[in-house]
Structures are given as structure tokens and as C-alpha cells.
Scaffold this motif. Sequence first.
Motif, short mmCIF file in Angstrom:
data_model
loop_
_atom_site.label_atom_id
_atom_site.label_comp_id
_atom_site.label_asym_id
_atom_site.label_seq_id
_atom_site.Cartn_x
_atom_site.Cartn_y
_atom_site.Cartn_z
N TYR A 104 -10.59 3.34 13.66
CA TYR A 104 -9.89 2.06 13.53
C TYR A 104 -10.74 0.97 12.88
CZ TYR A 104 -7.19 -2.03 14.97
OH TYR A 104 -6.48 -3.19 14.98
N GLN A 105 -12.00 0.85 13.27
CA GLN A 105 -12.83 -0.27 12.81
C GLN A 105 -13.06 -0.28 11.30
OE1 GLN A 105 -13.90 2.28 14.70
NE2 GLN A 105 -15.96 2.90 14.14
N HIS A 106 -12.74 0.84 10.64
CA HIS A 106 -12.95 0.93 9.19
C HIS A 106 -11.67 0.76 8.37
CE1 HIS A 106 -17.15 1.99 9.48
NE2 HIS A 106 -16.84 2.85 10.43
N VAL A 107 -10.53 0.66 9.04
CA VAL A 107 -9.26 0.56 8.33
C VAL A 107 -9.06 -0.86 7.82
CG1 VAL A 107 -6.74 0.78 8.52
CG2 VAL A 107 -8.24 2.43 9.68
N ARG A 108 -8.84 -0.97 6.52
CA ARG A 108 -8.52 -2.28 5.92
C ARG A 108 -7.02 -2.53 6.04
NH1 ARG A 108 -7.26 -3.60 0.48
NH2 ARG A 108 -8.04 -1.56 -0.13
N GLN A 109 -6.22 -1.54 5.66
CA GLN A 109 -4.77 -1.66 5.78
C GLN A 109 -4.12 -0.29 5.66
OE1 GLN A 109 -4.12 -3.54 1.48
NE2 GLN A 109 -2.27 -3.59 2.67
N ILE A 110 -2.89 -0.23 6.12
CA ILE A 110 -2.09 0.98 5.97
C ILE A 110 -0.83 0.59 5.20
CG2 ILE A 110 -2.98 2.15 8.02
CD1 ILE A 110 -0.40 1.25 9.48
N LEU A 121 -0.45 5.85 3.43
CA LEU A 121 -1.78 5.71 2.83
C LEU A 121 -2.64 4.83 3.74
CD1 LEU A 121 -0.68 5.01 -0.85
CD2 LEU A 121 -1.53 7.18 0.08
N VAL A 122 -3.87 5.27 3.96
CA VAL A 122 -4.82 4.48 4.75
C VAL A 122 -5.90 4.00 3.79
CG1 VAL A 122 -6.49 4.49 6.65
CG2 VAL A 122 -4.40 5.87 6.81
N TYR A 123 -6.06 2.69 3.73
CA TYR A 123 -7.09 2.08 2.90
C TYR A 123 -8.23 1.64 3.80
CZ TYR A 123 -3.61 1.89 -0.81
OH TYR A 123 -2.68 2.22 -1.76
N PHE A 124 -9.44 1.99 3.39
CA PHE A 124 -10.61 1.66 4.20
C PHE A 124 -11.36 0.46 3.63
CE2 PHE A 124 -9.70 6.11 5.04
CZ PHE A 124 -9.71 6.13 6.43
N LYS A 125 -12.10 -0.20 4.48
CA LYS A 125 -12.84 -1.41 4.10
C LYS A 125 -13.89 -1.16 3.04
CE LYS A 125 -12.15 -3.55 8.60
NZ LYS A 125 -12.79 -3.95 9.87
N ASN A 126 -14.39 0.08 2.95
CA ASN A 126 -15.45 0.37 1.97
C ASN A 126 -14.91 0.59 0.56
OD1 ASN A 126 -14.26 2.89 2.18
ND2 ASN A 126 -16.14 3.98 2.66
N GLY A 127 -13.59 0.58 0.38
CA GLY A 127 -13.00 0.72 -0.94
C GLY A 127 -12.84 2.15 -1.42
N GLN A 128 -13.14 3.14 -0.56
CA GLN A 128 -12.93 4.54 -0.97
C GLN A 128 -11.47 4.77 -1.30
OE1 GLN A 128 -14.30 6.21 2.82
NE2 GLN A 128 -12.32 7.18 3.14
N ASP A 129 -11.19 5.83 -2.02
CA ASP A 129 -9.81 6.16 -2.33
C ASP A 129 -9.00 6.25 -1.04
OD1 ASP A 129 -10.32 6.29 -5.04
OD2 ASP A 129 -10.60 8.47 -5.04
#
Length: 155
Positions: A104-110, A121-129
Motif C-alpha cells: 500500500y505505501q508505494h501505491v500512487r494511484q489505481i 492498473l496500479v501506478y507506483f510512486k517510483n514511476g515504474q510501469d
Amino acid sequence: MTNVNVSDFYEINSNTTALAPAKHFDYQTIIYETDQVLYVNKRPLELIEPACMEGGATYDGRRLAVIHQTGAKHKVPIPIAPNKGIFAFPTLSPSQYDCHWIFYQHVRQIKPHPSKTTQSLVYFKNGQDPLELSISYPILEKQMHRTSFCIVRFS
């Protein structure tokens, strides 16, 4: 796929963003971290269980505590190491082979998948695909809310 470095050991940590089951002869889990992708010859749950023990309780104990506190009985979020802010949720029943674990702590948005209504799609805070999941957006959103509530209750 080219040669990848496969390990028999992995310790979930604050950089772990997701665990994905792998249908591969050489490894069983793809581990996404904030700055790398790793391959491990253990199933995702075989990584979650010892991480819970390192965090101070058994997986089953944490699961029962979350059920008691939240009322959620299926696809229960797990406070792996609450003192370190490590909380994860399964996308399916953890007993199902295709279950992913999202940290959870790494999820930017879904977001809902733009063309596949049964996927998200799950978008992560680090900008990975973004990670494409075979789970509908409303179900994924519910998992995010459950985990958020779990964080409030266990932090």
C-alpha cells in the motif's frame, strides 16, 4: 526471456512494492522493488509468512486480528510490519495461484484499465510501469480502502 538472477531467499522490506506470481520454470515470484525487479524461487505467501514473523506475529495471527478489527473476512490486508509502515493486500484469495500482493505505501494511484473492464492498473510512486491486474477497479478500490482502514487501526 534472457537469463535472470534467481534467488532462493528474499526478505520483504520497505522497498518492496509488489509480489507477482510467475508461471516460470526457474522462479515462482517476481518481486518489484522501488529500484529493481527480482526473481525468487518461492511463492508469494512463502515470502509474506516469514515477513510477518519478523514483524512480530504469525501471518494467521495478523489475519485474525485484521478480521476482528475490520470485519473483512476475504482478501484480508496484512500488517506485515506495522512499526515499519509495511502493509500489503492480496488481489485475490491468497490461496489462488494468480494472487498478487500490493504494498500500500508505494501505491500512487489505481485506475480502471482503459479497454478491459475486468482489469485495473496500479501506478507506483517510483514511476515504474503500471502493474496490470486481472481485478476490476471497484474491487481493487475496495482493497485499497480496507488496507487504509487497517493502517489506521494498526499504526
